[in-house]
Design an enzyme around this catalytic site. Structure first.
Site, PDB file in Angstrom:
ATOM      1  N   TYR A  27       4.635   4.914 -33.328  1.00 41.81           N
ATOM      2  CA  TYR A  27       4.396   6.154 -34.073  1.00 41.81           C
ATOM      3  C   TYR A  27       3.180   6.115 -34.995  1.00 41.81           C
ATOM      4  O   TYR A  27       2.818   7.136 -35.568  1.00 41.81           O
ATOM      5  CB  TYR A  27       5.642   6.507 -34.904  1.00 41.81           C
ATOM      6  CG  TYR A  27       6.877   6.671 -34.068  1.00 41.81           C
ATOM      7  CD1 TYR A  27       7.038   7.781 -33.249  1.00 41.81           C
ATOM      8  CD2 TYR A  27       7.894   5.725 -34.070  1.00 41.81           C
ATOM      9  CE1 TYR A  27       8.172   7.939 -32.457  1.00 41.81           C
ATOM     10  CE2 TYR A  27       9.031   5.868 -33.294  1.00 41.81           C
ATOM     11  CZ  TYR A  27       9.161   6.975 -32.486  1.00 41.81           C
ATOM     12  OH  TYR A  27      10.271   7.128 -31.707  1.00 41.81           O
ATOM     13  N   HIS A 104       5.582  16.220 -30.531  1.00 41.59           N
ATOM     14  CA  HIS A 104       6.024  14.826 -30.612  1.00 41.59           C
ATOM     15  C   HIS A 104       4.836  13.956 -30.973  1.00 41.59           C
ATOM     16  O   HIS A 104       3.746  14.114 -30.394  1.00 41.59           O
ATOM     17  CB  HIS A 104       6.625  14.357 -29.285  1.00 41.59           C
ATOM     18  CG  HIS A 104       7.854  15.101 -28.902  1.00 41.59           C
ATOM     19  ND1 HIS A 104       9.092  14.788 -29.428  1.00 41.59           N
ATOM     20  CD2 HIS A 104       8.038  16.165 -28.084  1.00 41.59           C
ATOM     21  CE1 HIS A 104       9.981  15.623 -28.932  1.00 41.59           C
ATOM     22  NE2 HIS A 104       9.365  16.470 -28.118  1.00 41.59           N
TER      23      HIS A 104
END
Length: 151
Positions: A27, A104
């Protein structure tokens, strides 16, 4: 369609409060606060307002989506762990009458197979994934164009 003078509701799902520290190899190091700052900057540049939220609770997210029916012009949602599991979130999104952008941070198509299907995509106007937190800015810019009637 929702009124264009209402804010864009930005919903962040479970564990996104740990963005920047949770699995940075997937991430990145940007935090949810960084994503909010980028989102607010993109909204200001596009001449729209946002309402930025995060919850680890599916029912709360459903409540927010229902609230958005009369209080938001569009929804940007990063459903996180609810992406491939929540029919309840899908059902609530299906009754929202405005643009819905699914965002996302990571590229789901490059991750575990169980992460590939998205219930949210079945209601989404568009899906942006794999651009890190920059995806929030892309989505807000495009949503603003749509709600203002730009092509």
């Amino acid at each position: 369609m929702a009124q264009k003078d209402l804010p864009i509701l930005v919903i962040n799902g479970p564990n996104l409060n740990l963005l920047g520290t949770r699995q940075p190899e997937i991430y990145g190091h940007d935090t949810l606060e960084d994503a909010e700052r980028l989102s607010r900057d993109a909204a200001a540049a596009a001449g729209v307002e946002i309402d930025f939220r995060q919850s680890n609770h599916e029912g709360e997210i459903v409540d927010w989506i229902q609230w958005a029916r009369t209080n938001a012009c569009a929804i940007l949602i990063n459903p996180a762990g609810f992406t491939s599991t929540s029919i309840a979130i899908l059902d609530s999104l299906l009754i929202f009458d405005g643009p819905i952008f699914e965002v996302h941070v990571s590229a789901l198509f490059r991750r575990d197979e169980f992460r590939h299907p998205s219930y949210v995509s079945k209601a989404a106007t568009a899906k942006i994934e794999g651009f890190g937190i920059a995806g929030y800015g892309f989505a807000i810019t495009r949503i603003a164009q749509l709600v203002k009637g730009a092509k």
